[in-house]
Design a protein around this motif. Structure first.
Motif, mmCIF file in Angstrom:
data_model
loop_
_atom_site.group_PDB
_atom_site.id
_atom_site.type_symbol
_atom_site.label_atom_id
_atom_site.label_comp_id
_atom_site.label_asym_id
_atom_site.label_seq_id
_atom_site.Cartn_x
_atom_site.Cartn_y
_atom_site.Cartn_z
ATOM 1 N N LEU A 85 6.488 12.234 45.958
ATOM 2 C CA LEU A 85 5.826 11.138 45.247
ATOM 3 C C LEU A 85 4.729 11.657 44.314
ATOM 4 N N ARG A 86 3.997 12.665 44.771
ATOM 5 C CA ARG A 86 2.817 13.097 44.025
ATOM 6 C C ARG A 86 3.035 14.304 43.128
ATOM 7 N N ARG A 87 4.001 15.140 43.439
ATOM 8 C CA ARG A 87 4.146 16.391 42.700
ATOM 9 C C ARG A 87 5.391 16.436 41.822
ATOM 10 N N LEU A 88 6.360 15.542 42.105
ATOM 11 C CA LEU A 88 7.630 15.590 41.372
ATOM 12 C C LEU A 88 7.913 14.253 40.702
ATOM 13 N N GLY A 89 8.530 14.325 39.523
ATOM 14 C CA GLY A 89 9.015 13.119 38.858
ATOM 15 C C GLY A 89 10.513 13.250 38.670
ATOM 16 N N PHE A 90 11.240 12.158 38.904
ATOM 17 C CA PHE A 90 12.697 12.202 38.794
ATOM 18 C C PHE A 90 13.191 11.266 37.691
ATOM 19 N N VAL A 91 14.132 11.782 36.889
ATOM 20 C CA VAL A 91 14.816 10.937 35.901
ATOM 21 C C VAL A 91 16.313 11.106 36.138
ATOM 22 N N PHE A 92 17.006 9.992 36.306
ATOM 23 C CA PHE A 92 18.437 10.035 36.608
ATOM 24 C C PHE A 92 19.250 9.531 35.428
ATOM 25 N N GLN A 93 20.549 9.823 35.488
ATOM 26 C CA GLN A 93 21.452 9.357 34.439
ATOM 27 C C GLN A 93 21.420 7.834 34.324
#
Ligand code: ADP
Length: 231
Positions: A85-93
């Motif tokens: 939640l705090r260190r990673l950002g996710f972008v999906f198709q």
């Protein structure tokens, strides 16, 4: 300086009724702060599996993944969730926005989960939506947005908690060429502004935008090349 992300001889096997699938056969790589890395390769070569392990969404069969020097295997589920939640950002198709929420509310969501006060959340969401060129759409529901706009909201959401690393899986895969181009430009600008990015893509133009290309083949890194990286 500590690497943002490190994979040490990572493997992932899937046991299926048809036999064991070796999705990753031993991958080692280090990603430093500020890098823009594209992971490319044929379908089935292990790209998504690698990204999933980098994001702590799955655990390797052997080997280690470290984020900011922390071995993910050492974390309890709760702490792993917090790190994600705090260190990673996710972008999906496929964007994964909540359709009943507005663009602003979608961007606020990870901040709400992280306990950011409401006024600060709203201000940051509006700032991020302006950054991705959607200030005028903040109050629109996700369902009222075009594909390219939804992906911009998804990028803004991924940046909400100021992640050390942005992980993207085929972010232009669902978009037409012109709209995809806009997302590529957004990624280049994000990286120029200091965001560390790892993107899995079939899109050769997007890959060329990165400064480092990792070519996967049959569960291994086949070779690496310097991208053209305009930033
Ligand atoms: P890519 O992203 O490069 O297309 P993947 O990482 O999705 O490759 O898949 C790598 C290999 O692992 C493929 O052979 C795929 O069929 C297999 N695989 C991926 N996920 C699973 C799973 N959950 N169960 C069984 N096999 C899987």
């Amino acid at each position: 300086m500590t690497a943002v992300l490190e994979c040490r001889d990572v493997t992932r096997r899937y046991d299926t009724p048809g036999g064991t699938v070796h999705a990753l056969r031993g991958v080692s790589l280090t990603i430093a702060r500020g890098e823009y890395v594209a992971i490319v390769g044929p379908s089935g070569s292990g790209k998504s599996t690698l990204l999933t392990l980098m994001g702590g969404l799955d655990r390797p069969s052997s080997g280690e993944v470290l984020v900011d020097g922390t071995p993910l295997a050492a974390l309890r589920d709760r702490d792993l969730t917090r790190l994600r939640l705090r260190r990673l950002g996710f972008v999906f198709q496929r964007f994964h926005l909540l359709p009943v929420l507005t663009a602003r509310e979608n961007v606020e969501l990870p901040m709400a989960e992280a306990g950011v006060p409401a006024a600060e959340r709203r201000a940051r969401a509006d700032e991020l939506l302006a950054y991705v060129g959607l200030a005028a759409r903040a109050g629109h529901r996700a369902t009222q947005l075009s594909g390219g706009e939804m992906q911009r909201v998804a990028v803004a959401r991924a940046l909400a908690n100021r992640p050390a690393l942005l992980l993207a899986d085929e972010p232009t895969g669902e978009l037409d060429a012109a709209t995809g181009r806009g997302i590529m430009e957004l990624f280049a600008r994000l990286n120029a502004d200091g965001t560390t990015i790892v993107v899995v893509t079939h899109d050769e133009r997007l890959a060329a935008e990165a400064r480092r290309e990792i070519h996967m083949l049959d569960g291994r890194i086949e070779r690496e090349a310097a991208g053209q990286g305009r930033a």
